[in-house]
Design a protein around this motif. Structure first.
Motif, PDB file in Angstrom:
ATOM      1  N   MET A   6      62.487   6.394 -19.510  1.00  7.85           N
ATOM      2  CA  MET A   6      62.471   6.854 -20.603  1.00  7.85           C
ATOM      3  C   MET A   6      62.866   5.580 -21.641  1.00  7.85           C
ATOM      4  SD  MET A   6      64.691  10.454 -20.125  1.00  7.85           S
ATOM      5  CE  MET A   6      65.168  10.057 -18.560  1.00  7.85           C
ATOM      6  N   PRO A   7      62.445   5.456 -22.751  1.00  9.50           N
ATOM      7  CA  PRO A   7      62.898   4.425 -23.699  1.00  9.50           C
ATOM      8  C   PRO A   7      64.442   4.114 -23.907  1.00  9.50           C
ATOM      9  CG  PRO A   7      61.058   5.786 -24.778  1.00  9.50           C
ATOM     10  CD  PRO A   7      61.816   6.591 -23.570  1.00  9.50           C
ATOM     11  N   ARG A   8      65.268   5.037 -23.725  1.00 10.96           N
ATOM     12  CA  ARG A   8      66.569   4.722 -23.784  1.00 10.96           C
ATOM     13  C   ARG A   8      67.439   5.618 -22.807  1.00 10.96           C
ATOM     14  NH1 ARG A   8      70.131   6.691 -29.130  1.00 10.96           N
ATOM     15  NH2 ARG A   8      69.784   8.661 -28.193  1.00 10.96           N
ATOM     16  N   GLN A  34      57.350   8.241 -18.347  1.00 11.12           N
ATOM     17  CA  GLN A  34      58.296   9.319 -17.880  1.00 11.12           C
ATOM     18  C   GLN A  34      57.855   9.943 -16.794  1.00 11.12           C
ATOM     19  OE1 GLN A  34      60.445  11.146 -21.060  1.00 11.12           O
ATOM     20  NE2 GLN A  34      61.422  12.733 -19.571  1.00 11.12           N
ATOM     21  N   ALA A  73      55.289   6.450 -23.817  1.00  9.79           N
ATOM     22  CA  ALA A  73      56.558   6.799 -23.268  1.00  9.79           C
ATOM     23  C   ALA A  73      56.580   8.060 -22.375  1.00  9.79           C
ATOM     24  CB  ALA A  73      57.577   7.197 -24.253  1.00  9.79           C
ATOM     25  N   ILE A  88      58.930   1.196 -28.034  1.00 10.55           N
ATOM     26  CA  ILE A  88      58.371   2.285 -27.430  1.00 10.55           C
ATOM     27  C   ILE A  88      58.993   3.633 -28.015  1.00 10.55           C
ATOM     28  CG2 ILE A  88      57.364   3.562 -25.242  1.00 10.55           C
ATOM     29  CD1 ILE A  88      57.980   0.924 -23.863  1.00 10.55           C
ATOM     30  N   ARG A  89      58.141   4.228 -28.775  1.00  8.43           N
ATOM     31  CA  ARG A  89      58.710   5.658 -29.252  1.00  8.43           C
ATOM     32  C   ARG A  89      58.680   6.668 -28.468  1.00  8.43           C
ATOM     33  NH1 ARG A  89      54.176   5.279 -32.411  1.00  8.43           N
ATOM     34  NH2 ARG A  89      53.770   7.559 -32.012  1.00  8.43           N
ATOM     35  N   PRO A  90      59.751   7.388 -28.374  1.00 10.51           N
ATOM     36  CA  PRO A  90      60.058   8.290 -27.219  1.00 10.51           C
ATOM     37  C   PRO A  90      58.814   9.338 -27.408  1.00 10.51           C
ATOM     38  CG  PRO A  90      61.942   7.986 -28.341  1.00 10.51           C
ATOM     39  CD  PRO A  90      61.054   7.124 -29.041  1.00 10.51           C
ATOM     40  N   ASP A  91      58.182   9.766 -28.423  1.00  7.63           N
ATOM     41  CA  ASP A  91      57.134  10.862 -28.510  1.00  7.63           C
ATOM     42  C   ASP A  91      55.801  10.138 -28.370  1.00  7.63           C
ATOM     43  OD1 ASP A  91      57.420   9.381 -30.785  1.00  7.63           O
ATOM     44  OD2 ASP A  91      57.016  11.340 -32.163  1.00  7.63           O
ATOM     45  N   SER A  92      55.868   8.846 -27.943  1.00  9.84           N
ATOM     46  CA  SER A  92      54.438   8.029 -27.827  1.00  9.84           C
ATOM     47  C   SER A  92      53.625   8.403 -26.520  1.00  9.84           C
ATOM     48  CB  SER A  92      54.689   6.768 -27.995  1.00  9.84           C
ATOM     49  OG  SER A  92      55.326   6.068 -26.800  1.00  9.84           O
ATOM     50  N   SER A 111      63.503   1.869 -27.650  1.00  4.71           N
ATOM     51  CA  SER A 111      62.851   2.953 -28.515  1.00  4.71           C
ATOM     52  C   SER A 111      62.365   2.487 -29.724  1.00  4.71           C
ATOM     53  CB  SER A 111      63.818   4.062 -28.884  1.00  4.71           C
ATOM     54  OG  SER A 111      65.183   3.656 -29.596  1.00  4.71           O
TER      55      SER A 111
END
Length: 330
Positions: A260-262, A254, A250, A243-247, A240
């Motif tokens: 997912m980044p994590r 998904q 990402a 790669i930001r989860p809200d990018s 994360s």
């Protein structure tokens, strides 16, 4: 948006083909007088799908966070089961779909009751509608970007309706076998991602052991371990920071492959096992169907001047073309 567009296009085209078969058959029987009953049933199926979507969307607000996660995870598991069942069941049942639909119309006309034909239209479309609603709802929950996801699905449904109408008019030809083969494979990957998200929901709710529960392995600072040290209830990986989860990247990953980044170890294992098992069965089905697919397709043999509706009968993966016209069926 792209992922939900393809889902709306595929599921909408299936429903359009089913309705097209029913309408063409009634016209061939010269029973246009009962078409309004059929459309009432189709409309009721659409309203049912919209109603389920509204209940899932607005009903969740009255639940606690844990309740929302449990409901969301459970429904996502149901969605994965429905999509998987549909892909393989339709490969067998689709070969007799046209005859089954026409037999239902015959029985409804024999009874002479209004409700019988309404029920035929309702049942024929309701399965597609409910399946689409559950799948889109699960994906919206996963993406967290409802406007884009809903817009993509709406555009896919609009294109599906237009394509179904053009097919019925003989204005375009479409290799449905190839179309549903590719989208069927795409759905397998999508379902694997939905499964991973379902497990994430259930882990957050504490139903499934994972990083959010007391079973999680911790380091000296109290953080959940990542990598091999975190197996089996910790994080498999955590990128994360890169790669930001809200990018946009990402969200794209998904939507396409369920990444997912994590992700926890249980998520990764479930995702990999689903792809390995279902993907292998899917590919084997394609290989077994290859000899049938080698035969000339109807879409290539039907002259463009003949109005034709391409109907749903799977060969390679899901559906292969046949034709139904107002003068007869082939």
């Amino acid at each position: 948006m792209f992922a939900t567009f393809l889902i709306g296009l595929r599921e909408g085209l299936e429903a359009a083909l089913v309705v097209g078969i029913l309408v063409a058959y009634l016209k061939r029987l010269d029973r246009k007088d009962v078409l309004p009953r059929l459309w009432i049933g189709v409309g009721a199926a659409v309203l049912l799908a919209l109603g389920i979507g509204a209940v899932l969307t607005f009903g969740a607000y009255a639940l606690t966070f844990q309740g929302q996660e449990i409901i969301g995870g459970t429904l996502s598991l149901v969605t994965v089961a429905m999509v998987t069942w549909m892909i393989f069941w339709m490969r067998k049942a689709g070969r007799t779909m046209k005859a089954t639909l026409q037999g239902g119309v015959d029985r409804a006309l024999e009874t002479g009751t209004v409700w019988a034909l309404i029920l035929v239209g309702f049942v024929s479309v309701a399965r597609e509608g409910v399946e689409t609603t559950l799948l889109l709802w699960s994906m919206v929950q996963s993406f967290g970007d409802a406007p884009s996801a809903i817009l993509g699905a709406a555009l896919g449904l609009v294109v599906a309706v237009l394509a179904g109408w053009l097919l019925s008019r003989g204005a375009v030809r479409l290799d449905l076998s190839r179309f549903f083969t590719w989208t069927g494979g795409f759905l397998v990957v999508i379902a694997a991602g939905v499964l991973a998200y379902a497990i994430s929901d259930l882990q957050e709710a504490g139903v499934v052991p994972g990083p959010f529960t007391s079973a999680a392995p911790l380091d000296g600072a109290g953080a959940v371990l990542v990598g091999a040290a975190g197996f089996p209830f910790g994080w498999a990986f955590d990128v994360s920071a890169a790669i930001r989860p809200d990018s946009a990247l990402a969200v794209l990953l998904q939507a396409v492959v369920g990444f997912m980044p994590r992700m926890s170890w249980i998520q990764v294992i479930a995702w990999a096992l689903y792809l390995a098992i279902v993907g292998t069965l899917f590919v084997r089905g394609l290989r077994r169907a290859a000899p049938r697919a080698a035969a000339p397709s109807v879409s290539d043999s039907v002259p463009s001047s003949a109005p034709a509706l391409v109907a749903a009968e799977p060969s390679a993966a899901h559906i292969a073309p046949t034709t139904v016209s107002s003068e007869g069926a082939s």
